[in-house]
Each structure stands twice: as C-alpha cells, then as structure tokens.
Design an enzyme around this catalytic site. Structure first.
Site, PDB file in Angstrom:
ATOM      1  N   CYS A  68       0.871  -1.188   0.038  1.00  0.00           N
ATOM      2  CA  CYS A  68      -0.161   0.033  -0.029  1.00  0.00           C
ATOM      3  C   CYS A  68       0.780   1.258   0.148  1.00  0.00           C
ATOM      4  O   CYS A  68       1.859   1.246   0.308  1.00  0.00           O
ATOM      5  CB  CYS A  68      -0.853   0.032   1.318  1.00  0.00           C
ATOM      6  SG  CYS A  68      -1.850  -1.488   1.556  1.00  0.00           S
ATOM      7  N   ARG A  81       4.157   0.701  -6.539  1.00  0.00           N
ATOM      8  CA  ARG A  81       4.057  -0.222  -5.537  1.00  0.00           C
ATOM      9  C   ARG A  81       2.955  -1.374  -5.726  1.00  0.00           C
ATOM     10  O   ARG A  81       2.892  -2.157  -5.127  1.00  0.00           O
ATOM     11  CB  ARG A  81       3.981   0.170  -4.370  1.00  0.00           C
ATOM     12  CG  ARG A  81       5.042   1.141  -4.010  1.00  0.00           C
ATOM     13  CD  ARG A  81       4.625   1.846  -2.611  1.00  0.00           C
ATOM     14  NE  ARG A  81       4.826   1.100  -1.413  1.00  0.00           N
ATOM     15  CZ  ARG A  81       5.879   0.405  -0.757  1.00  0.00           C
ATOM     16  NH1 ARG A  81       7.034   0.741  -1.165  1.00  0.00           N
ATOM     17  NH2 ARG A  81       5.548  -0.107   0.283  1.00  0.00           N
ATOM     18  N   TRP A 141      -3.393  -2.569  -1.574  1.00  0.00           N
ATOM     19  CA  TRP A 141      -3.068  -3.963  -2.152  1.00  0.00           C
ATOM     20  C   TRP A 141      -3.627  -4.928  -1.464  1.00  0.00           C
ATOM     21  O   TRP A 141      -3.310  -5.095  -0.172  1.00  0.00           O
ATOM     22  CB  TRP A 141      -1.430  -3.869  -2.538  1.00  0.00           C
ATOM     23  CG  TRP A 141      -1.098  -5.322  -3.040  1.00  0.00           C
ATOM     24  CD1 TRP A 141      -1.003  -6.413  -2.438  1.00  0.00           C
ATOM     25  CD2 TRP A 141      -0.597  -5.653  -4.354  1.00  0.00           C
ATOM     26  NE1 TRP A 141      -0.698  -7.373  -3.155  1.00  0.00           N
ATOM     27  CE2 TRP A 141      -0.477  -6.825  -4.500  1.00  0.00           C
ATOM     28  CE3 TRP A 141      -0.678  -4.743  -5.573  1.00  0.00           C
ATOM     29  CZ2 TRP A 141      -0.101  -7.572  -5.598  1.00  0.00           C
ATOM     30  CZ3 TRP A 141      -0.353  -5.453  -6.556  1.00  0.00           C
ATOM     31  CH2 TRP A 141       0.161  -6.883  -6.484  1.00  0.00           C
ATOM     32  N   ASN A 190      -0.803   1.479   6.348  1.00  0.00           N
ATOM     33  CA  ASN A 190      -0.146   0.569   5.920  1.00  0.00           C
ATOM     34  C   ASN A 190       0.454  -0.599   7.078  1.00  0.00           C
ATOM     35  O   ASN A 190       0.674   0.197   8.049  1.00  0.00           O
ATOM     36  CB  ASN A 190       1.144   1.074   5.332  1.00  0.00           C
ATOM     37  CG  ASN A 190       1.007   1.733   3.827  1.00  0.00           C
ATOM     38  OD1 ASN A 190      -0.303   1.659   3.362  1.00  0.00           O
ATOM     39  ND2 ASN A 190       1.851   2.457   3.324  1.00  0.00           N
ATOM     40  N   GLY A 191       0.464  -1.617   6.757  1.00  0.00           N
ATOM     41  CA  GLY A 191       0.922  -2.815   7.693  1.00  0.00           C
ATOM     42  C   GLY A 191      -0.185  -3.717   8.048  1.00  0.00           C
ATOM     43  O   GLY A 191      -1.154  -3.642   7.523  1.00  0.00           O
ATOM     44  N   GLU A 229      15.736 -22.839 -11.931  1.00  0.00           N
ATOM     45  CA  GLU A 229      15.224 -21.326 -11.445  1.00  0.00           C
ATOM     46  C   GLU A 229      16.651 -20.744 -11.686  1.00  0.00           C
ATOM     47  O   GLU A 229      16.615 -19.525 -11.966  1.00  0.00           O
ATOM     48  CB  GLU A 229      14.228 -21.229 -10.392  1.00  0.00           C
ATOM     49  CG  GLU A 229      13.993 -19.944 -10.036  1.00  0.00           C
ATOM     50  CD  GLU A 229      13.356 -19.204 -11.040  1.00  0.00           C
ATOM     51  OE1 GLU A 229      12.974 -19.589 -12.084  1.00  0.00           O
ATOM     52  OE2 GLU A 229      12.984 -17.960 -10.733  1.00  0.00           O
ATOM     53  N   LYS A 274      17.421 -17.403 -14.196  1.00  0.00           N
ATOM     54  CA  LYS A 274      17.639 -16.046 -13.642  1.00  0.00           C
ATOM     55  C   LYS A 274      18.856 -15.606 -14.370  1.00  0.00           C
ATOM     56  O   LYS A 274      18.830 -14.599 -14.806  1.00  0.00           O
ATOM     57  CB  LYS A 274      17.837 -16.340 -12.173  1.00  0.00           C
ATOM     58  CG  LYS A 274      16.791 -16.223 -11.044  1.00  0.00           C
ATOM     59  CD  LYS A 274      15.860 -15.094 -11.387  1.00  0.00           C
ATOM     60  CE  LYS A 274      14.746 -15.182 -12.460  1.00  0.00           C
ATOM     61  NZ  LYS A 274      13.702 -15.699 -12.397  1.00  0.00           N
ATOM     62  N   GLU A 295      18.524 -15.373 -18.162  1.00  0.00           N
ATOM     63  CA  GLU A 295      17.900 -14.142 -18.509  1.00  0.00           C
ATOM     64  C   GLU A 295      18.476 -12.609 -18.445  1.00  0.00           C
ATOM     65  O   GLU A 295      18.271 -11.828 -19.239  1.00  0.00           O
ATOM     66  CB  GLU A 295      16.738 -13.892 -17.637  1.00  0.00           C
ATOM     67  CG  GLU A 295      15.321 -14.713 -17.846  1.00  0.00           C
ATOM     68  CD  GLU A 295      14.331 -14.299 -16.625  1.00  0.00           C
ATOM     69  OE1 GLU A 295      13.181 -13.909 -16.886  1.00  0.00           O
ATOM     70  OE2 GLU A 295      14.650 -14.830 -15.433  1.00  0.00           O
ATOM     71  N   HIS A 340      24.600 -39.161 -17.832  1.00  0.00           N
ATOM     72  CA  HIS A 340      24.226 -39.654 -18.833  1.00  0.00           C
ATOM     73  C   HIS A 340      24.025 -38.605 -20.290  1.00  0.00           C
ATOM     74  O   HIS A 340      23.179 -38.777 -21.079  1.00  0.00           O
ATOM     75  CB  HIS A 340      22.399 -39.914 -18.610  1.00  0.00           C
ATOM     76  CG  HIS A 340      22.142 -40.587 -17.624  1.00  0.00           C
ATOM     77  ND1 HIS A 340      22.198 -42.105 -17.488  1.00  0.00           N
ATOM     78  CD2 HIS A 340      21.988 -40.442 -16.117  1.00  0.00           C
ATOM     79  CE1 HIS A 340      22.075 -42.815 -16.513  1.00  0.00           C
ATOM     80  NE2 HIS A 340      21.960 -41.595 -15.599  1.00  0.00           N
ATOM     81  N   LYS A 377       7.754  -8.057 -19.072  1.00  0.00           N
ATOM     82  CA  LYS A 377       7.358  -8.703 -17.791  1.00  0.00           C
ATOM     83  C   LYS A 377       5.961  -9.523 -17.959  1.00  0.00           C
ATOM     84  O   LYS A 377       5.864 -10.615 -17.124  1.00  0.00           O
ATOM     85  CB  LYS A 377       6.947  -7.423 -16.930  1.00  0.00           C
ATOM     86  CG  LYS A 377       6.605  -7.750 -15.388  1.00  0.00           C
ATOM     87  CD  LYS A 377       7.689  -8.355 -14.706  1.00  0.00           C
ATOM     88  CE  LYS A 377       7.231  -8.911 -13.379  1.00  0.00           C
ATOM     89  NZ  LYS A 377       8.299  -9.821 -12.836  1.00  0.00           N
TER      90      LYS A 377
END
Ligand code: F6R
Length: 603
Positions: free
Chosen positions: A2, A27, A75, A99-100, A479, A483, A486, A502, A598
C-alpha cells in the site's frame, strides 16, 4: 504494497493527494481513496481499480483555501479489493489510512463490537479509527486519545488520522512500516510512505523512526517517542523519482530480492495458525473427490510448481504432475474430473497459462490459481485463488513472486495433508514452525551480498553454466539457471544432478561452470558423489551448502539446515544474487533484459 500520502496547506488538496498517489503506483494497488477536511467538513472518495477511477469520481470536487487531506492506495491482503475495504476508513468524525498489519485487530474488533461499534469493512485498519474515537470520548483530548490508541496497537503500521474534533492537524504514527513527513518552502506539510511521493513537493523531510508518533499542523511538526518530545532531524530532499522508487537499491530486482523477507511474512499472515493452515479462500469440501493435481504454468512459475509437486506427493499423498502451459495446450491432454487443475502465475495474464486454464474449465475440472495480481484474467476465471501477496514485481526477472508462489504451494500442501490426515499433528507443527522461520532465512546479509559480488567476477566467461540439484533442488537449479541466463545472457542450464553422467558430463572441463545445490537435509551424499564426478573431470564448481566442500573451486556457506524448505529458500537467495551480480558486472540492464517482457500476453 500500500501507499500513503498526506497534505496540510492552501493548495488544491485533491490534486496534491492524487499526484502523490500516482508516484506510489509502482508499488501496485487495487483500490485508492482520499479524505479531505476543511473547516469541520470531511469529504471522502474511494474507487476500486486504477487511480483514473478515483479521478473520475472526484472530478467535480476541488478544495479552496486552507485544509488538509490523507490518501491511500491499497493492495488487498485482508479482504477483497472493494470500495468498502479501501482506505480511508471512517468512524463517526474521523478518518484513517494505514499501511501494515494490526496483529491484535481481532480482539480489538470484538471488544469494540461488544460496545456497540459497527464495522463496515473486513480490514484490520478500521479498528484504529473506532479505537481513537472511543478513547477521545473518554479523554476529551485528541492527542491523548491518539497516543492511547497507538499504544494499544500490535503489529506493523504507518498511520495517518484526521478528525473533525481537531480539524487543523494530521495525527501520525510509525512502527515497522515507512513514513516520511516534510515541509515545502511555503511551510505546507507533506506526508508520504516513500520518498517518491514527496519529490518535487517537500524540500525538507524527516524519516520517522519506529515508535514515533505525533501531530502536524502548519505551525510545525511535533514528534513524540515513548511519550517524550523528540528533536526534529530534518534532511534536504533530493533525488529523482525513479531512484526513490528503487529505495536506494541499484535495480528493482535487487530491491525485490531484499524484500523477500517482508513479502513472505505477508504470504503467511492469517494463514499459518498455531496448529494448522487456514485459507479463507478455500473450504475443505473443495478437495472432495480430488485424486490428482495437475499444475500448469510458464517460466519461473513453472519452476515453482515443479518444486512443489515433490512435496505435494510426499506430504499430501496426491499424485501431482506439472506441465509447461504452452505444451499442455496442444497435446490434446486427457483431463479427468478427479483432477484439480492448478495454475501458477505472477501476472495472471500469461496467455498460455490462461488458455490452459480455460481448457481445464471447459473440461469440467475444478480450478485453483496461485496468483499475485488480484482481479487479473486468471483470477477472474479460476474457481478459487490463493493470492501470493508478493506486492508488485517490477524487475522482469522474477524473484519475490517465485518465493511467494513456493510458500503458497507449500501451505496448500500442508492444508491438504491436514484434510486428508496424511501427516500427524506433530508433523504438521514441524512444517508450520519451519514456515514461520522462512522470512528470517531469506534476509540478505551484507556478508553474503559482498561474497556474491566478489565471486561474480570469476564467472563472466566460460562456455556455460550447469546448475545441478536433486529432488526439489532440481527445480531450484532450473530457476537459478533461468535467472542467470535471462539477465546475463550467458548460457545456463538446470539439470538433475544424477542425469549429468547420462550425457552433459561430456562438456565438463575447466571452462564449464557448475553451481551445485547441496542441501544437508536431502540426498547430500548422492549429490556429493555427482560433484566429485565433475571435479574429477576438472569442471569449475561453485558449491552452495551448509557443509564445507573441500574439492570445489568456490564455496558459499549456508546456515539454515534444519528443514529442506529452509535450505531451499536460503539457496534461492544465493542463486538470485549470483545472477544479479554477474549481470551488473557485464553491464547489462538488470531490470529490463533484452528480448523479454514482464507479462507475456501472446502465445
Ligand atoms: C522469469 C519470468 C518468466 C515468467 C513467465 C510466467 O524470471 O519472469 O519466466 O515467470 O513468463 O509469467 P507469469 O508468472 O506472470 O505467468
């Protein structure tokens, strides 16, 4: 994630608030609102969706002369993104933005309700405004009432409150969530939850510390700490908006790696209870008749699904298969009604994942989305959604979304294990305990980051990288390789460690870099043998392990080896930092790597 803004002065208040909120859009948010107080009249407006909706609602409103206002972008984490749940929240004569998380809100709410207070929203925030008004009615002093309110709150918060009983002031408090207060050259006051909202408005600012609270009027800023006045530590506000949004980090990706501890805490909140997992989004009947789960996703989200398929079978004892969405769509898959179809997506808009979800729905399967963006296409179509709660992710290379997806899927595994009774209460407690420790496990220490910066210079050439792991560390290897490739444009592959001999081991020489994920808690001896085989062929090896590995060229020590998932999350951070630092050394644009977007909304 938020955002908060506030203003006291003579300029048009709505424009200043909305403009500040716009600077916080990065945000992420799903609703927004403002409240403006002039003389003793408060006007408040809220809208779901983008700021443009709020602007549309307020187009006939403009303030004239002196006044004050507060604004918020929300959010959703507790309660859906609706107008009622959007901030500011109102009492009888006051408004609050926050917020929080207020951890003791349920007991405060029950207490207030027992005294006849009616709540309009599902949020934790609303208790603040009602508590303030209750205290004001008892004490007849707004500052004393605010102080008492703040002292009752537990959890993390940044709060702004305005009230008709003291119409020239904004009350504020900060504990665990950021809040900045400043003034401009005219003496007008500005608040923001980040520098970005204040640049171009305030000239001098104070970064509030945890435990600070007080009030502000045009006569000045009054900060208290432990009931004692505190000196004002003003700083000139300089800088540009983009770097302010990055919060001092060089790249959004770096910021997002550091944020993982916080957002993983958000993923857990309200879901990991003392002795069980609870999902408000699900009911236990949802899993009736389900004998298999099929996970479908792309890229990083696929890797998180693959990782969790291991624990799903092992702990929930349900067959779990994982498919790349673009393959699944065209293979004419056999879909049976006893299968729960799970899609995983950060954006909720990935075309292949979305189409796969539609196919599953058309075939009559129950569907569940693990997604980061509420109201996205995937969320709207799936029968149920578990929000990942990573906050907005700006770096194209996904980091915190991956972390929260894995956490959400792990929680889902334990939730199903509870229902199916495939784990004992004691075993479940071990998992819950491990989950609660993950936010600590992913904290980036200076020591680790420095080590990765130094190591990165040795890995800028060569003819390729192999990331190797076993069990769920194989998807983590996938992953890690994704990363690196990319953002560094170096060739990198993830491989199951046992598969190297193998075929791929033929590539081994000193210019082949191997990153070996060597957890203590899962098949350590097996992967050690695989590493020895590579070392014997002169491959250059970086071992990541809690056990010192003598025969490798480089070694990153990990410390959390009490549970496989702790090892998983800690090693995840190491691989993210490696990719980041290699990319920075190569001079690449970390946040916007070439050829990538994105959100992939085309197939
Ligand atoms: C990698 C990355 C991509 C996405 C993939 C799926 O860092 O970000 O591989 O994971 O495009 O995107 P979502 O999760 O939005 O469906």
């Amino acid at each position: 994630m938020c955002g908060i803004v506030g203003y006291i002065g003579k300029s048009e208040i709505k424009d200043i608030l909305v403009d500040g909120l716009r600077e916080l859009e990065y945000r992420g948010y799903d609703s927004a609102g403002i409240a403006v107080l002039q003389q003793d009249e408060i006007k408040s407006y809220k809208a779901v969706g983008k700021l443009i909706n709020l602007e549309e609602k307020t187009k006939d409103f403009a303030s004239e002369g002196f006044g004050l206002g507060i604004g918020h972008t929300r959010w959703a984490t507790h309660g859906k993104p609706t107008e009622l749940n959007a901030h500011p929240h109102l009492g009888e004569f006051s408004y609050v933005v926050h917020n929080g998380i207020i951890e003791n809100y349920q007991e405060l709410k029950a207490m207030l309700q027992s005294e006849g207070v009616t709540f309009l929203s599902q949020t934790d925030t609303e208790v603040i405004v009602h508590l303030f008004e209750k205290n004001y009615k008892a004490l007849n002093d707004p500052m004393a009432a605010f102080e008492k309110t703040v002292e009752t709150l537990e959890g993390a918060y940044a709060v702004l409150l305005i009230t008709k009983v003291d119409p020239d002031k904004i009350y504020f408090a900060k504990h665990g969530s950021p809040m900045i207060v400043g003034n401009d050259d005219n003496g007008d006051i500005h608040f923001g939850s980040s520098d970005a909202a204040l640049i171009g408005k305030a000239t001098e600012v104070i970064y509030l510390d945890d435990g600070d609270y007080g009030y502000t009027s045009v006569e000045g800023i009054n900060i208290l700490h432990n009931r004692k006045p505190k000196a004002l530590n003003k700083k000139a506000l300089i800088g540009d908006k983009i770097s302010a949004q990055k919060g001092g980090f060089r790249f959004f990706m770096e910021k997002e790696i550091y944020e993982q501890s916080e957002v993983l805490g958000d993923t857990l909140i309200g879901r990991v209870l003392d002795d069980k997992i609870q999902f408000d989004e699900l009911d236990e009947n949802f899993f009736d008749g389900i004998e298999e789960i099929k996970i479908c996703a792309c890229g990083t989200s696929y890797n998180s699904g693959l990782a969790c398929s291991y624990i799903f079978e092992r702990q929930a004892k349900i067959k779990a298969t994982v498919e790349v969405a673009s393959e699944f769509r065209y293979k004419e898959p056999l879909l049976t009604k006893n299968t729960l179809f799970v899609v995983i997506s950060q954006s909720g808009e990935t075309a292949d994942t979305l189409e796969a979800l539609k196919m599953a729905k058309a075939a009559g399967l129950k569907t569940l989305a693990i997604c980061n963006v509420d109201n996205s296409s995937i969320v709207r179509i799936a029968d149920r959604t578990i929000l990942a709660r990573a906050g907005i992710e700006k770096g194209v290379a996904s980091t915190k979304a991956f972390a929260t997806q894995v956490m959400a899927m792990w929680m889902l595994t334990i939730y199903v294990a509870q229902i199916r009774k495939t784990m004992t209460p004691q075993e479940i407690k071990v998992e819950l305990n491990a989950m609660r420790h993950i936010p600590t496990t992913v904290v980036v220490t200076d020591k680790l980051h420095e080590k990765m910066k130094r190591l990165s210079k040795r890995y800028l050439h060569g003819h390729g990288f192999f990331f190797i792991g076993r069990d769920m560390f194989y998807p983590l290897a996938l992953e890690g390789a994704l990363k690196l490739k990319e953002i560094s444009y170096l060739h990198a592959e993830g491989y199951p460690a046992g598969e190297m001999k193998h075929g791929p081991i033929a590539l081994a020489d000193s210019e082949l870099f191997t990153v070996a994920l060597m957890p203590k808690t899962l098949h350590f001896d097996k992967i050690k043998s695989n590493v020895e085989e590579l070392a014997a062929r002169d491959a250059t090896i970086l071992a990541i392990s809690p056990e010192r590995i003598e025969l490798t060229d480089d070694y990153v020590h990990t410390y959390h080896s009490d549970h496989p998932m702790s090892e998983f999350f800690e090693m995840m951070v190491v691989t993210q930092l490696l990719a980041l630092e290699v990319s920075i050394r190569l001079g690449n644009d970390v946040d916007m790597p070439r050829n990538l977007a994105k959100s992939v909304t085309v197939e």
